[in-house]
Design an enzyme around this catalytic site. Sequence first.
Site, PDB file in Angstrom:
ATOM      1  CG  HIS A  60      44.913  -2.771 -57.739  1.00  0.00           C
ATOM      2  ND1 HIS A  60      45.477  -1.685 -57.127  1.00  0.00           N
ATOM      3  CD2 HIS A  60      45.791  -3.146 -58.698  1.00  0.00           C
ATOM      4  CE1 HIS A  60      46.647  -1.415 -57.679  1.00  0.00           C
ATOM      5  NE2 HIS A  60      46.856  -2.284 -58.635  1.00  0.00           N
ATOM      6  CG  HIS A 111      53.118  -1.858 -55.911  1.00  0.00           C
ATOM      7  ND1 HIS A 111      54.097  -2.787 -55.694  1.00  0.00           N
ATOM      8  CD2 HIS A 111      52.192  -2.494 -56.679  1.00  0.00           C
ATOM      9  CE1 HIS A 111      53.798  -3.915 -56.307  1.00  0.00           C
ATOM     10  NE2 HIS A 111      52.648  -3.756 -56.918  1.00  0.00           N
TER      11      HIS A 111
END
Length: 767
Positions: A60, A111
């Site tokens: 990420h 997200h």
Amino acid sequence: MTEQQFNLDTVEHAADTPDTELPWAELGLKENEFDDVKKILGRRPTAAELAMYSVMWSEHCSYKSSKVHLRQFGQKVTEEMKKDLMVGIGENAGVTDIGDGWAVTFKIESHNHPSYVEPYQGAATGVGGIVRDIISMGARPVAVMDPLRFGAIDHPDTARVVHGVVAGVGGYGNSLGLPNVGGEVEFDPCYQANPLVNALAVGVMRHEDIRLANASGVGNQVVLFGARTGGDGIGGASVLASESFDDSKPSKRPAVQVGDPFAEKVLIECCLELFKGSIVEGIQDLGAAGISCATSELASNGEGGMHVDLTKVLLRDPSLTPGEILMSESQERMMAVVSPANMGAFEAAMRKWDVEYSVLGEVNDSRRLTIEWDGEIIVDVDPRTVAHEGPTYERPLARPEWQDAVQADRFAGSDADADRPSGKALRAAVLELMASPNLCSKDWVTDQYDRYVQGNTALSQPDDAGVVRVDEETGLGVALSTDANPRYAYLDPYEGARASLAEAYRNVATSGARPVAVSDCLNFGSPEDPAIMWQFAEAVRGLADGCMELGVPVTGGNVSLYNQTGGQAINPTPVVAMMGVLDDVARRTPSGWEASQDGQAIYLLGETAEELDGSEWARVRGHLGGLPPKVDLAAERLLGDLLVNMSRDGIVDSAHDVAQGGLAATLSEACLRFGVGARIGLGEVAERDGVDAFTMLFSESQARAVAAVPRTEEVRFKDMCTARGFAFARIGVVDAENGALDVQGEFSLDLAELRAAHEGTLRRHFG
């Protein structure tokens, strides 16, 4: 090593105990990565260093599987494309010059994984995180958007995720006072355990207000301000988004961050005051990887080094260990670099806004990042090795064996088949299409968002693009659209990505805005699967090539990998956010015709071919196979120029792109936008293009739009299309009295019946 020894592990102790076993695998590192950390340090890492490297080297944060492909966005760019680009890829968000001394920054991020674990907070903190990226550039946030994708609409778990995510997006954005002006909502079984929650924010500033975050200036103070650091989100998005969901790996389901939008609202005003008064040298938001990210990135971007005392961090939970403090992703926190001369003004601003802060350390000339805890050094690293020189993988990639069979499985059927209705059956088909989960009205979602707060929204859902005024005096504004077609990308990732780009470009142009910049959010499965990596590489190549052809640069974005569960990956979902500029938002073009336009001519721009593979009608019929529609970006660029010029010159009063659902969806949505009917005749254009009525209505051929043209402007409209060699056809008139979509010779559909079908689906499923 006992737990207590591990938590208080010092650099000196690490050097003296090289054989100590550390939980590197539990923190998400691979064995080769742990070995690399030891080589970089010349010793084993301390517990705190291990925590930092694990979150900052996560997929990420480090883009370790994707950055070799993402480089194309910087390589495939011309000087012309860069002329308005003030800040490009690599900063918190890109910045584009829109004229008159104004600049706009926008970015989209994901997200996803947190929003499946805890939908409300996952979605809410997704909004909060992207807004903080905008603040850190020196801009005032002015709008948000949210492309959302959920599992099958009738699956028992979908309602849980939908209710939580929509409430989280609305609750946080509404509380911040930011209008939500667009996005998408899609339902597909491939997202069942992997919903996609992508969040976009846009901010505005004067040219001179642009700020970049770095720790420069020996002796400058490093200050953490905002909310206290807690145990929520330990390793949150940074680790959670770096592995597939697997019940055998509970460590990959850490706590999801908890957001407080009212604290963030105060933080926005506080940061803007700090920037306006030139009180800070720079501000870095604390998002994924928390203090680990902020300290290492600030130090890495600066010219020297940094020393921090972690014991000075204000805590909500005093039991947190040093590693947990470094990894915590507690929300509503920022880190500032402040000169000693400005500390008094900084403290005054904190008191004014009632914001807590603590001075953690200072910038030095060591070119190292050192962190102490209770007087002992627990971190001593070269910050670049943490923030910018992590692993780089050239993952194996291979076109999947099943791709040929999928592409050969074309959507077919005889004229008599229910898959290709004709005559009166077309009426029922249009109703079925417009009531389907992906083409039905999304007002159940969007009505939970405030679209008009701040008073600068000129267009929003369900129009093709959201339009926001930037300058009240001149009317200067921006248009934004987010688009993706995962079904096209599944059939052909290269062409599917280009189609997503084309649709976003077309939507912005349809509103009357000149497209100028792109941000992207690339959502895919596991990069450790060569087939998924091939999909990703092809999609990136398609976007990079497409941006070159359209002449719009990528200013930044996000990659979200490991979106799969139990070996089942999502369809490749490259979401493209396009920004355009309007010289005056008063000239924006809505997507539907109004009663005042009664009698205006309706024109179809572009040509229609037999392109039903991957279409919404094929989805309704349970089919996914074949080849996606052909993308002609030269035609898209020409169409865009026509739409922008016609809007500016008052030649069109409304315009709507033709995309998912084809012309049937475009005409239905244009009628329903303001409840005004139309009389349509397709015979001549169908004959021109060599297709039947069904294909005219349901094909998803690209580079098409529908426009309503005042009768006084028809000559100019035709002349402009003819001069540019772009196909057009007069297909009907606006009919304000009839109250129906009347496709002559085929069917007439009362708008009340059409609206009931269109608006009933989400309410029927979600209440």
